[in-house]
Design a protein around this motif. Sequence first.
Motif, PDB file in Angstrom:
ATOM      1  N   GLY A 167     -13.156  26.128   6.646  1.00 29.50           N
ATOM      2  CA  GLY A 167     -12.548  24.799   6.555  1.00 29.50           C
ATOM      3  C   GLY A 167     -11.642  24.717   5.345  1.00 29.50           C
ATOM      4  N   PHE A 168     -11.320  23.513   4.946  1.00 31.32           N
ATOM      5  CA  PHE A 168     -10.401  23.292   3.835  1.00 31.32           C
ATOM      6  C   PHE A 168     -11.170  23.079   2.540  1.00 31.32           C
ATOM      7  N   VAL A 169     -10.590  23.591   1.446  1.00 30.28           N
ATOM      8  CA  VAL A 169     -11.180  23.445   0.116  1.00 30.28           C
ATOM      9  C   VAL A 169     -10.227  22.589  -0.714  1.00 30.28           C
ATOM     10  N   TYR A 170     -10.739  21.469  -1.210  1.00 30.61           N
ATOM     11  CA  TYR A 170      -9.947  20.531  -2.000  1.00 30.61           C
ATOM     12  C   TYR A 170     -10.272  20.686  -3.485  1.00 30.61           C
ATOM     13  N   ASP A 171      -9.604  19.919  -4.326  1.00 27.39           N
ATOM     14  CA  ASP A 171      -9.827  19.886  -5.779  1.00 27.39           C
ATOM     15  C   ASP A 171      -9.544  21.236  -6.428  1.00 27.39           C
ATOM     16  N   MET A 172      -8.435  21.829  -6.064  1.00 20.83           N
ATOM     17  CA  MET A 172      -7.979  23.084  -6.651  1.00 20.83           C
ATOM     18  C   MET A 172      -6.587  22.850  -7.232  1.00 20.83           C
ATOM     19  N   ARG A 173      -6.164  23.753  -8.118  1.00 24.22           N
ATOM     20  CA  ARG A 173      -4.833  23.667  -8.730  1.00 24.22           C
ATOM     21  C   ARG A 173      -4.139  25.016  -8.665  1.00 24.22           C
ATOM     22  N   GLN A 220       0.840  -1.194   0.000  1.00 23.74           N
ATOM     23  CA  GLN A 220       0.000   0.000   0.000  1.00 23.74           C
ATOM     24  C   GLN A 220       0.878   1.247   0.000  1.00 23.74           C
ATOM     25  N   PRO A 221       0.563   2.241  -0.858  1.00 23.60           N
ATOM     26  CA  PRO A 221       1.394   3.449  -0.871  1.00 23.60           C
ATOM     27  C   PRO A 221       1.245   4.224   0.433  1.00 23.60           C
ATOM     28  N   PRO A 222       2.289   4.930   0.830  1.00 22.64           N
ATOM     29  CA  PRO A 222       2.210   5.709   2.069  1.00 22.64           C
ATOM     30  C   PRO A 222       1.264   6.887   1.902  1.00 22.64           C
ATOM     31  N   ALA A 223       0.661   7.307   2.988  1.00 21.38           N
ATOM     32  CA  ALA A 223      -0.207   8.491   2.973  1.00 21.38           C
ATOM     33  C   ALA A 223       0.656   9.720   2.712  1.00 21.38           C
ATOM     34  N   ARG A 224       0.109  10.666   1.977  1.00 19.30           N
ATOM     35  CA  ARG A 224       0.838  11.901   1.696  1.00 19.30           C
ATOM     36  C   ARG A 224       0.442  12.961   2.716  1.00 19.30           C
ATOM     37  N   THR A 225       1.422  13.676   3.165  1.00 18.01           N
ATOM     38  CA  THR A 225       1.191  14.767   4.101  1.00 18.01           C
ATOM     39  C   THR A 225       1.249  16.077   3.325  1.00 18.01           C
ATOM     40  N   PRO A 226       0.196  16.900   3.379  1.00 17.16           N
ATOM     41  CA  PRO A 226       0.240  18.181   2.673  1.00 17.16           C
ATOM     42  C   PRO A 226       1.429  19.023   3.123  1.00 17.16           C
ATOM     43  N   TRP A 232      -4.444  33.818  -3.998  1.00 14.82           N
ATOM     44  CA  TRP A 232      -4.661  33.283  -2.657  1.00 14.82           C
ATOM     45  C   TRP A 232      -3.381  33.468  -1.861  1.00 14.82           C
ATOM     46  N   ALA A 233      -3.498  33.838  -0.613  1.00 18.89           N
ATOM     47  CA  ALA A 233      -2.321  34.022   0.252  1.00 18.89           C
ATOM     48  C   ALA A 233      -1.524  32.714   0.320  1.00 18.89           C
ATOM     49  N   ALA A 234      -0.253  32.790  -0.015  1.00 18.03           N
ATOM     50  CA  ALA A 234       0.586  31.590  -0.107  1.00 18.03           C
ATOM     51  C   ALA A 234       0.628  30.795   1.198  1.00 18.03           C
ATOM     52  N   HIS A 235       0.570  31.474   2.340  1.00 23.39           N
ATOM     53  CA  HIS A 235       0.638  30.733   3.614  1.00 23.39           C
ATOM     54  C   HIS A 235      -0.643  29.931   3.894  1.00 23.39           C
ATOM     55  N   LEU A 236      -1.694  30.140   3.078  1.00 18.50           N
ATOM     56  CA  LEU A 236      -2.939  29.390   3.233  1.00 18.50           C
ATOM     57  C   LEU A 236      -3.113  28.326   2.150  1.00 18.50           C
ATOM     58  N   VAL A 237      -2.051  28.099   1.368  1.00 14.86           N
ATOM     59  CA  VAL A 237      -2.074  27.108   0.284  1.00 14.86           C
ATOM     60  C   VAL A 237      -1.194  25.930   0.669  1.00 14.86           C
ATOM     61  N   MET A 292       3.161  25.319 -10.310  1.00 17.30           N
ATOM     62  CA  MET A 292       2.256  25.314 -11.462  1.00 17.30           C
ATOM     63  C   MET A 292       1.684  23.922 -11.732  1.00 17.30           C
ATOM     64  N   GLY A 293       0.356  23.823 -11.668  1.00 18.34           N
ATOM     65  CA  GLY A 293      -0.333  22.579 -11.986  1.00 18.34           C
ATOM     66  C   GLY A 293      -0.506  21.616 -10.834  1.00 18.34           C
ATOM     67  N   LYS A 294       0.131  21.878  -9.725  1.00 17.47           N
ATOM     68  CA  LYS A 294       0.014  20.949  -8.600  1.00 17.47           C
ATOM     69  C   LYS A 294      -1.342  21.097  -7.926  1.00 17.47           C
ATOM     70  N   ARG A 295      -1.856  19.963  -7.430  1.00 16.14           N
ATOM     71  CA  ARG A 295      -3.110  19.983  -6.669  1.00 16.14           C
ATOM     72  C   ARG A 295      -2.848  20.626  -5.323  1.00 16.14           C
ATOM     73  N   VAL A 296      -3.749  21.508  -4.931  1.00 17.49           N
ATOM     74  CA  VAL A 296      -3.567  22.223  -3.671  1.00 17.49           C
ATOM     75  C   VAL A 296      -4.835  22.155  -2.829  1.00 17.49           C
ATOM     76  N   ILE A 297      -4.653  22.425  -1.556  1.00 21.72           N
ATOM     77  CA  ILE A 297      -5.740  22.518  -0.581  1.00 21.72           C
ATOM     78  C   ILE A 297      -5.692  23.942  -0.042  1.00 21.72           C
ATOM     79  N   LEU A 298      -6.837  24.616  -0.029  1.00 19.42           N
ATOM     80  CA  LEU A 298      -6.901  25.981   0.467  1.00 19.42           C
ATOM     81  C   LEU A 298      -7.450  25.995   1.886  1.00 19.42           C
ATOM     82  N   SER A 299      -6.818  26.769   2.733  1.00 19.63           N
ATOM     83  CA  SER A 299      -7.290  26.945   4.101  1.00 19.63           C
ATOM     84  C   SER A 299      -8.182  28.181   4.128  1.00 19.63           C
ATOM     85  N   THR A 300      -9.424  28.006   4.605  1.00 17.62           N
ATOM     86  CA  THR A 300     -10.377  29.119   4.698  1.00 17.62           C
ATOM     87  C   THR A 300     -10.962  29.139   6.109  1.00 17.62           C
ATOM     88  N   PRO A 301     -11.620  30.219   6.497  1.00 16.57           N
ATOM     89  CA  PRO A 301     -12.259  30.262   7.814  1.00 16.57           C
ATOM     90  C   PRO A 301     -13.333  29.176   7.991  1.00 16.57           C
TER      91      PRO A 301
END
Length: 92
Positions: free
Chosen positions: A40-46, A13-19, A84-89, A29-38
């Motif tokens: 909660g977290f927003v997934y499926d972004m690039r 089994q592949p290891p879990a990835r840590t954001p 988006w503020a880089a420290h929240l990506v 550029m092109g990487k999948r990202v998670i956004l931190s918002t007040p």
Amino acid sequence: MSTAENRYPWFGQPPARTPQPSAKVPALMGKRVILSTPEGFVYDMRAAGERYIDAECRDLVDIVTEEAWYRWMLLGKEPRKAPWAAHLVWVE
């Protein structure tokens, strides 16, 4: 061979990835990202570009939805990018 080895051939089994914070990841550029918002977290972004500093000295990353990313890459339709503020990506 154990039953776990039978269910997961080759390397197991592949290891879990840590954001990772966007500041620690080169070539966003092109990487999948998670956004931190007040709310909660927003997934499926690039990331639609690299980190940059704007005229107001803010560290930003342009973000698009996953759907807009593929429309851009496959059909050439330029998406509307949201800074988006880089420290929240976080990079998946």
